[in-house]
Design an enzyme around this catalytic site. Structure first.
Site, short mmCIF file in Angstrom:
data_model
loop_
_atom_site.label_atom_id
_atom_site.label_comp_id
_atom_site.label_asym_id
_atom_site.label_seq_id
_atom_site.Cartn_x
_atom_site.Cartn_y
_atom_site.Cartn_z
N LYS A 179 0.84 -1.20 0.00
CA LYS A 179 0.00 0.00 0.00
C LYS A 179 0.88 1.25 0.00
O LYS A 179 1.44 1.65 1.01
CB LYS A 179 -0.91 0.05 1.23
CG LYS A 179 -1.96 1.15 1.06
CD LYS A 179 -2.50 1.70 2.35
CE LYS A 179 -1.65 2.71 3.01
NZ LYS A 179 -1.40 3.95 2.25
N SER A 232 5.29 7.46 10.09
CA SER A 232 5.40 8.28 11.29
C SER A 232 5.26 7.44 12.56
O SER A 232 4.65 6.36 12.55
CB SER A 232 4.32 9.35 11.28
OG SER A 232 3.06 8.73 11.31
N GLY A 236 2.73 4.43 13.50
CA GLY A 236 3.39 3.21 13.95
C GLY A 236 2.81 2.70 15.26
O GLY A 236 2.62 1.50 15.45
N GLU A 253 9.53 1.00 11.01
CA GLU A 253 10.61 1.98 10.81
C GLU A 253 9.96 3.34 10.91
O GLU A 253 9.19 3.73 10.03
CB GLU A 253 11.25 1.81 9.42
CG GLU A 253 11.89 0.45 9.17
CD GLU A 253 13.18 0.26 9.93
OE1 GLU A 253 13.64 1.20 10.62
OE2 GLU A 253 13.74 -0.84 9.85
N CYS A 288 14.17 10.19 7.41
CA CYS A 288 13.92 9.85 8.82
C CYS A 288 15.18 9.89 9.67
O CYS A 288 15.13 10.17 10.85
CB CYS A 288 13.31 8.46 8.86
SG CYS A 288 14.21 7.29 7.85
N GLU A 387 10.22 15.72 15.29
CA GLU A 387 10.71 15.54 13.94
C GLU A 387 10.06 16.56 13.02
O GLU A 387 8.83 16.62 12.94
CB GLU A 387 10.38 14.13 13.46
CG GLU A 387 10.94 13.84 12.10
CD GLU A 387 10.63 12.43 11.65
OE1 GLU A 387 9.46 12.04 11.69
OE2 GLU A 387 11.58 11.74 11.22
P1 NAD Z 1 2.44 8.44 7.84
O1 NAD Z 1 2.70 7.57 9.00
O2 NAD Z 1 1.35 9.42 7.93
O3 NAD Z 1 2.11 7.54 6.56
C1 NAD Z 1 2.93 6.48 6.13
C2 NAD Z 1 2.09 5.44 5.44
O4 NAD Z 1 1.24 4.83 6.39
C3 NAD Z 1 1.16 5.98 4.36
O5 NAD Z 1 1.08 4.99 3.35
C4 NAD Z 1 -0.15 6.14 5.07
O6 NAD Z 1 -1.25 6.09 4.20
C5 NAD Z 1 -0.13 4.96 6.01
N1 NAD Z 1 -0.84 5.09 7.27
C6 NAD Z 1 -0.95 6.19 8.05
N2 NAD Z 1 -1.63 5.89 9.17
C7 NAD Z 1 -1.94 4.57 9.10
C8 NAD Z 1 -2.61 3.66 9.97
N3 NAD Z 1 -3.11 4.04 11.14
N4 NAD Z 1 -2.72 2.38 9.59
C9 NAD Z 1 -2.22 1.97 8.42
N5 NAD Z 1 -1.59 2.77 7.54
C10 NAD Z 1 -1.44 4.06 7.89
O7 NAD Z 1 3.83 9.07 7.51
P2 NAD Z 1 4.20 10.10 6.37
O8 NAD Z 1 3.92 11.46 6.87
O9 NAD Z 1 3.63 9.71 5.08
O10 NAD Z 1 5.78 9.82 6.29
C11 NAD Z 1 6.70 10.52 7.01
C12 NAD Z 1 7.12 9.75 8.25
O11 NAD Z 1 7.74 8.53 7.92
C13 NAD Z 1 8.15 10.52 9.03
O12 NAD Z 1 7.80 10.57 10.39
C14 NAD Z 1 9.43 9.73 8.85
O13 NAD Z 1 10.35 9.82 9.87
C15 NAD Z 1 8.93 8.35 8.68
N6 NAD Z 1 9.91 7.58 7.93
C16 NAD Z 1 10.66 6.63 8.58
C17 NAD Z 1 11.63 5.89 7.91
C18 NAD Z 1 12.46 4.84 8.60
O14 NAD Z 1 13.02 4.01 7.94
N7 NAD Z 1 12.56 4.85 9.90
C19 NAD Z 1 11.84 6.12 6.57
C20 NAD Z 1 11.09 7.10 5.92
C21 NAD Z 1 10.12 7.80 6.62
#
Ligand code: NAD
Length: 480
Positions: A179, A232, A236, A253, A288, A387
């Site tokens: 997804k 995020s 997570g 992650e 990240c 962050e």
């Molecule tokens: P986000 O958590 O809002 O979304 C990430 C993904 O998860 C999207 O596909 C979103 O549709 C989905 N999602 C969101 N809430 C969900 C839920 N409750 N259940 C299932 N799916 C859900 O994050 P974002 O704003 O798109 O991405 C940025 C974040 O990702 C930052 O906080 C960054 O640090 C983190 N990130 C971490 C890593 C790592 O490897 N540690 C790498 C890249 C980004």
């Protein structure tokens, strides 16, 4: 570019979606429509999980194939992706603002590298060893594939962060429902076309673009055996809660707030160059692991602030598709608002703005934020704790090495970090004391051969390296 797609890749075929809802993507630097795809519904997810389930449960199917046969298929997928590298890197950069130079490495080259790496790791591995038991009889220990994987990825490096899941997961014998995030869906269509061309068995990989509600539905779906998530920390935690209730294995992650520890012997002439920019501002700060807290010894504080400001202030900001660009736009208007909100907070908290702090004057379109440096930041301030996910650095003073380690570790997060010094031994000493999953010495480049991941609020589990195979396997012991 204006790509509109009408179907979803489920069960090895392009099928009509069950709803009329669509996801439209705007260009990060143009704000124009780049294209659109169907927004997957819960029913589409049901179909995708059913297809992945059938592919996994087939007694002669993917999970039962000899590892060498799966390895060949992974090489075919790498070939198919490599044939599309130009289109993939271009569309990722147009969507999320990643500079094309970075996109070529991260989104273009790395997925193929990971596929070939895991293919070759499992090729000759039967997954079964026999050990001498303690009861006088041998025990067979088997590593068996976990099953159907729900892979949920963010927009900042969509191809790489998908590959960190499907490359080891497919090698281990798992099947996938991927997804992608709504901000970056057009590249996921190219990925699905590559899967089709590589002739992976139907259902081994299914791609359903959707938002968070349908993502949450996928996480709790009864047909899923394992969840692999990057995103995020907030999301997570929700996913972990669901998986906790279901006792469903999950790797997370998540976010970070890493520190760049500048030791007092650092040679700024050497350090203030491309590797420092990569470690602190990679992907326009939308990485990240970025070391966005710059810890500087009081004895050299002013000098370091000046050097960081001059490096960051001199970066070329502009069109992500221009190979001369060093910093592109934020991925979306929402993301830019978030970053600007933090810049306001930094000002309000009394941090000293030394460079940036506004939108670049010469760019009137696109979600740009000028690379920004705050000095005199206290580690307790919001801009040092949360962050930001944008090009905003905070320079924080410290007294001595112990104080630097204390401040570096005084964070909710623990993903990356860097140490900058001329003395490698000293660097290793400090690196070993940092409470994070990874640390770079005088640079930060994730090495795919070694495990990557976070501690504390940065996540659970590791991706990359041989360790990642274990995310998609479970052991079975047969006592003879
Ligand atoms: P986000 O958590 O809002 O979304 C990430 C993904 O998860 C999207 O596909 C979103 O549709 C989905 N999602 C969101 N809430 C969900 C839920 N409750 N259940 C299932 N799916 C859900 O994050 P974002 O704003 O798109 O991405 C940025 C974040 O990702 C930052 O906080 C960054 O640090 C983190 N990130 C971490 C890593 C790592 O490897 N540690 C790498 C890249 C980004």
């Amino acid at each position: 570019m204006n790509a509109h797609h009408d179907s979803l890749f489920i069960g090895g075929r392009w099928v009509a979606p069950t709803s009329n809802e669509r996801i439209t993507v705007l260009g990060a630097s143009t704000e124009d429509v780049l294209g659109s795809v169907p927004h997957g519904s819960e029913k589409d997810m049901d179909a995708a999980v059913a297809a992945a389930r059938a592919a996994f449960d087939d007694p002669d199917g993917w999970a039962a194939w000899e590892p060498a046969r799966r390895a060949d298929a992974l090489h075919r997928l790498a070939d198919a992706l490599e044939r599309r590298v130009k289109d993939i890197t271009h569309v990722v950069s147009a969507q999320n603002g990643m500079t094309i130079r970075l996109s070529e490495q991260v989104e273009g080259a790395l997925p193929g590298i990971l596929l070939r790496y895991y293919a070759d790791l499992v090729r000759d591995d039967s997954g079964e060893t026999v050990r001498d038991g303690m009861l006088g009889a041998p025990v067979h220990v088997r590593r068996e594939p976990l099953g159907v994987v729900a892979a949920i990825v963010p927009w900042n490096a969509p191809q790489l962060l998908s590959a960190t899941k499907y490359a080891p997961g497919l090698a281990a014998g798992g099947t996938f429902v991927l997804k992608p995030s709504p901000e970056t869906v057009l590249d996921s269509v190219l990925f699905a076309e590559a899967v089709e061309e590589a002739e992976l068995p139907p259902g081994v990989i299914n791609v359903v673009p959707a938002g968070r509600e349908v993502g949450a539905y996928l996480v709790s779906h009864p047909g899923v055996d394992k969840v692999a998530f990057t995103g995020s920390t907030t999301a997570g935690r929700q996913i972990a809660a669901t998986c906790g209730t279901l006792l469903r294995p999950v790797t997370l992650e998540l976010g970070g707030k890493s520190a760049a520890v500048m030791l007092d012997d650092v040679d700024l002439g050497t350090a203030m160059a491309e590797p420092f920019v990569q470690a602190t501002l990679l992907a326009n700060g939308q990485a990240c692991f970025a070391s966005t807290r710059i810890l500087a010894p009081r004895s050299r504080y002013d000098e370091i602030v000046e050097a960081v400001a001059s490096l960051v202030g001199g970066l070329t900001v502009g069109d992500p598709l221009d190979s001369a660009t060093q910093v592109g736009p934020m991925a979306s208007a929402r993301q830019r608002e978030r970053v600007e909100g933090y810049i306001e907070k930094g000002r309000a908290e009394g941090a000293r703005l030394v460079v940036g702090g506004s939108r670049p004057a010469d760019l009137d379109k696109g979600y740009y934020v000028a690379p920004t440096v705050f000095a005199d930041v206290d580690n307790a301030q919001v801009i040092a704790r949360e962050e930001i996910f944008g090009p905003v650095l905070s320079v924080i003073p410290y007294a001595d090495e112990d104080d630097a380690v204390r401040i570096a570790n005084d964070s909710e997060y623990g993903l990356g970090g860097t140490v900058w010094t001329n003395d490698e031994e000293r660097a290793l000493r400090v690196a070993r004391r940092m409470h994070t999953g990874t640390v770079g010495v005088n640079h930060y480049t994730v090495d795919p051969a070694a495990p990557f991941g976070g501690v504390k609020a940065s996540g659970l589990g590791r991706e990359f390296g041989p360790e990642a195979l274990l995310n998609y396997q479970q052991t079975k012991s047969i006592y003879r």
